[in-house]
Design a protein around this motif. Structure first.
Motif, PDB file in Angstrom:
ATOM      1  N   PHE A 113       0.835  -1.203   0.000  1.00  0.00           N
ATOM      2  CA  PHE A 113       0.000   0.000   0.000  1.00  0.00           C
ATOM      3  C   PHE A 113       0.868   1.251   0.000  1.00  0.00           C
ATOM      4  O   PHE A 113       2.035   1.216   0.366  1.00  0.00           O
ATOM      5  CB  PHE A 113      -0.984  -0.010   1.186  1.00  0.00           C
ATOM      6  N   ASN A 114       0.283   2.352  -0.453  1.00  0.00           N
ATOM      7  CA  ASN A 114       0.900   3.681  -0.450  1.00  0.00           C
ATOM      8  C   ASN A 114       2.015   3.859  -1.472  1.00  0.00           C
ATOM      9  O   ASN A 114       2.002   4.809  -2.239  1.00  0.00           O
ATOM     10  CB  ASN A 114       1.404   4.049   0.952  1.00  0.00           C
ATOM     11  N   THR A 115       3.022   3.004  -1.470  1.00  0.00           N
ATOM     12  CA  THR A 115       4.138   3.130  -2.404  1.00  0.00           C
ATOM     13  C   THR A 115       4.322   1.818  -3.153  1.00  0.00           C
ATOM     14  O   THR A 115       4.733   0.822  -2.581  1.00  0.00           O
ATOM     15  CB  THR A 115       5.446   3.474  -1.661  1.00  0.00           C
ATOM     16  N   PRO A 116       4.008   1.786  -4.450  1.00  0.00           N
ATOM     17  CA  PRO A 116       4.049   0.526  -5.189  1.00  0.00           C
ATOM     18  C   PRO A 116       5.460   0.134  -5.605  1.00  0.00           C
ATOM     19  O   PRO A 116       6.352   0.973  -5.717  1.00  0.00           O
ATOM     20  CB  PRO A 116       3.196   0.829  -6.428  1.00  0.00           C
ATOM     21  N   ASP A 117       5.642  -1.159  -5.831  1.00  0.00           N
ATOM     22  CA  ASP A 117       6.885  -1.671  -6.404  1.00  0.00           C
ATOM     23  C   ASP A 117       6.530  -2.826  -7.331  1.00  0.00           C
ATOM     24  O   ASP A 117       6.355  -3.962  -6.883  1.00  0.00           O
ATOM     25  CB  ASP A 117       7.848  -2.139  -5.314  1.00  0.00           C
ATOM     26  N   PRO A 118       6.404  -2.575  -8.629  1.00  0.00           N
ATOM     27  CA  PRO A 118       6.029  -3.619  -9.587  1.00  0.00           C
ATOM     28  C   PRO A 118       7.017  -4.782  -9.636  1.00  0.00           C
ATOM     29  O   PRO A 118       6.685  -5.859 -10.121  1.00  0.00           O
ATOM     30  CB  PRO A 118       5.991  -2.876 -10.929  1.00  0.00           C
ATOM     31  N   LYS A 119       8.241  -4.565  -9.140  1.00  0.00           N
ATOM     32  CA  LYS A 119       9.242  -5.635  -9.163  1.00  0.00           C
ATOM     33  C   LYS A 119       8.914  -6.741  -8.166  1.00  0.00           C
ATOM     34  O   LYS A 119       9.389  -7.872  -8.306  1.00  0.00           O
ATOM     35  CB  LYS A 119      10.624  -5.069  -8.851  1.00  0.00           C
ATOM     36  N   ALA A 120       8.150  -6.412  -7.139  1.00  0.00           N
ATOM     37  CA  ALA A 120       7.811  -7.390  -6.096  1.00  0.00           C
ATOM     38  C   ALA A 120       6.441  -7.994  -6.370  1.00  0.00           C
ATOM     39  O   ALA A 120       5.502  -7.282  -6.751  1.00  0.00           O
ATOM     40  CB  ALA A 120       7.838  -6.726  -4.726  1.00  0.00           C
ATOM     41  N   ASN A 121       6.313  -9.292  -6.164  1.00  0.00           N
ATOM     42  CA  ASN A 121       5.085 -10.018  -6.492  1.00  0.00           C
ATOM     43  C   ASN A 121       4.090  -9.987  -5.334  1.00  0.00           C
ATOM     44  O   ASN A 121       3.699 -11.014  -4.791  1.00  0.00           O
ATOM     45  CB  ASN A 121       5.426 -11.471  -6.863  1.00  0.00           C
ATOM     46  N   PHE A 122       3.652  -8.781  -4.962  1.00  0.00           N
ATOM     47  CA  PHE A 122       2.644  -8.653  -3.913  1.00  0.00           C
ATOM     48  C   PHE A 122       1.318  -9.252  -4.380  1.00  0.00           C
ATOM     49  O   PHE A 122       1.051  -9.345  -5.587  1.00  0.00           O
ATOM     50  CB  PHE A 122       2.421  -7.175  -3.573  1.00  0.00           C
ATOM     51  N   ASN A 123       0.464  -9.617  -3.420  1.00  0.00           N
ATOM     52  CA  ASN A 123      -0.862 -10.125  -3.770  1.00  0.00           C
ATOM     53  C   ASN A 123      -1.707  -9.043  -4.435  1.00  0.00           C
ATOM     54  O   ASN A 123      -2.543  -9.340  -5.302  1.00  0.00           O
ATOM     55  CB  ASN A 123      -1.595 -10.643  -2.533  1.00  0.00           C
ATOM     56  N   ALA A 124      -1.514  -7.798  -4.004  1.00  0.00           N
ATOM     57  CA  ALA A 124      -2.276  -6.680  -4.570  1.00  0.00           C
ATOM     58  C   ALA A 124      -1.642  -5.374  -4.103  1.00  0.00           C
ATOM     59  O   ALA A 124      -0.800  -5.362  -3.197  1.00  0.00           O
ATOM     60  CB  ALA A 124      -3.738  -6.744  -4.134  1.00  0.00           C
ATOM     61  N   TYR A 125      -2.047  -4.289  -4.736  1.00  0.00           N
ATOM     62  CA  TYR A 125      -1.585  -2.950  -4.348  1.00  0.00           C
ATOM     63  C   TYR A 125      -2.784  -2.037  -4.129  1.00  0.00           C
ATOM     64  O   TYR A 125      -3.744  -2.058  -4.902  1.00  0.00           O
ATOM     65  CB  TYR A 125      -0.683  -2.350  -5.430  1.00  0.00           C
ATOM     66  N   VAL A 126      -2.717  -1.230  -3.057  1.00  0.00           N
ATOM     67  CA  VAL A 126      -3.745  -0.230  -2.778  1.00  0.00           C
ATOM     68  C   VAL A 126      -3.057   1.120  -2.584  1.00  0.00           C
ATOM     69  O   VAL A 126      -2.193   1.259  -1.711  1.00  0.00           O
ATOM     70  CB  VAL A 126      -4.559  -0.579  -1.513  1.00  0.00           C
ATOM     71  N   GLY A 127      -3.416   2.093  -3.392  1.00  0.00           N
ATOM     72  CA  GLY A 127      -2.813   3.419  -3.248  1.00  0.00           C
ATOM     73  C   GLY A 127      -2.710   4.109  -4.587  1.00  0.00           C
ATOM     74  O   GLY A 127      -3.307   3.687  -5.578  1.00  0.00           O
ATOM     75  N   GLY A 128      -1.929   5.174  -4.599  1.00  0.00           N
ATOM     76  CA  GLY A 128      -1.800   5.954  -5.821  1.00  0.00           C
ATOM     77  C   GLY A 128      -0.728   5.425  -6.745  1.00  0.00           C
ATOM     78  O   GLY A 128       0.110   4.609  -6.373  1.00  0.00           O
ATOM     79  N   ASP A 129      -0.759   5.922  -7.975  1.00  0.00           N
ATOM     80  CA  ASP A 129       0.269   5.620  -8.968  1.00  0.00           C
ATOM     81  C   ASP A 129       1.241   6.799  -8.947  1.00  0.00           C
ATOM     82  O   ASP A 129       0.964   7.862  -9.522  1.00  0.00           O
ATOM     83  CB  ASP A 129      -0.380   5.466 -10.346  1.00  0.00           C
TER      84      ASP A 129
END
Length: 311
Positions: A113-129
């Motif tokens: 959440f809050n700060t995304p990192d496309p390199k990491a295989n998180f289950n999901a992302y919540v927050g801004g681009d």
């Protein structure tokens, strides 16, 4: 009569057997790269606390003040504790890639959440681009005629190299680069008093060449009024855009110190991230991200001011 009584009792027995048992409370970890002194993080934290209250689950929270090693250790501690789910920001690009792999291998949901990192295989992302936010800030200044070729933009940030600032700068550069607009990123730290001191020092020395300011973090954007007042800069004299998740910034927008602020729904971001982690822990994998955010000016700043003030 005896047969009828037996049927009634049997019916009661059947009814009792289908009453669902109360759900067992789960334990989640909410882990932030931010600091408790940063006003916006009080709102992110409030969302996590409200979610725990509403659901009856336990949420263990921690701040790491931009210390990547400390945050990595906290996530691994949550894995060792066999957390039901983890929600975490990304402190630096790529810094949680291996740890996320460990979480996925352990079948522990980990939501970014809050700060995304496309390199990491998180289950999901919540927050801004953040890359998009950076583009929008730069394009706003260009489209409004507030900067042009050859101009210089100052971009203070709390923690240089942290994910949020790096991604925002990427978006800004994509707009300013082709137009020949230059900029400088400077460190402000996560201490409010030090933020103001450093920003005052910079503007005192360079205000003659600064054509606009982009606040890459909430703490720096929320300090604009105090900095301008100390340096003797009038509201609107230097255009400012950037983050707007604090009462300081909503008031700055309303009073003309900041042209536009970026809203990220901080309370809702934490609440939704924990909801997705809980959903995944119950066997329903989230197959989507939740993108938040809106850029507001003076005409709509009152909406966010009311939200942040609890009115």
């Amino acid at each position: 009569m005896l047969t009828r009584l037996r049927l009634v009792l049997y019916g009661l027995l059947v009814a009792l057997t289908v009453i669902p048992a109360a759900a067992q409370a789960k334990t989640f970890y909410w882990i932030s790269h931010g600091g408790p002194a940063d006003p916006v993080w009080t709102y992110f934290l409030a969302g996590a606390k409200q979610w725990a209250k509403d659901t009856g689950n336990t949420v263990n929270t921690s701040f790491h003040n931009g210390d990547v090693a400390s945050q990595q250790e906290a996530v691994r501690a949550a894995l060792s504790a066999k957390a039901d789910g983890i929600v975490t920001t990304s402190p630096d690009p790529g810094s949680l890639v291996e740890i996320v792999k460990e979480a996925r291998a352990a079948n522990i949901p980990i939501i970014n959440f809050n700060t995304p990192d496309p390199k990491a295989n998180f289950n999901a992302y919540v927050g801004g681009d953040n890359v998009t936010f950076g583009k929008h800030w730069a394009q706003y200044l260009v489209d409004k005629g507030l900067v042009k070729k050859g101009d210089f933009v100052w971009m203070p940030v709390e923690v240089p190299g942290a994910t949020y600032g790096v991604q925002e700068e990427e978006g800004i550069k994509s707009v300013f680069g082709p137009l020949g607009i230059t900029y400088e990123v400077t460190e402000a730290t996560l201490d409010q008093a030090e933020v103001i001191n450093r920003m005052v020092d910079y503007l005192t020395a360079h205000k003659g060449k600064v054509n606009a300011i982009i606040g890459l973090g909430d703490l720096v954007t929320g300090s604009i009024k105090r900095v301008f007042d100390q340096v003797g800069i009038k509201p609107g004299e230097i255009p400012v855009v950037g983050w707007g998740n604090s009462l300081d910034t909503t008031q700055e927008v309303l009073n003309g110190y900041v042209n536009a602020g970026q809203w990220q729904d901080p309370q809702a971001t934490s609440y939704v991230a924990l909801s997705l982690a809980n959903m995944a822990a119950s066997g329903i994998p989230p197959g989507f991200n939740v993108i938040t955010g809106a850029l507001y000016e003076k005409d709509t700043a009152g909406i966010y001011d009311k939200i942040l003030s609890g009115k």
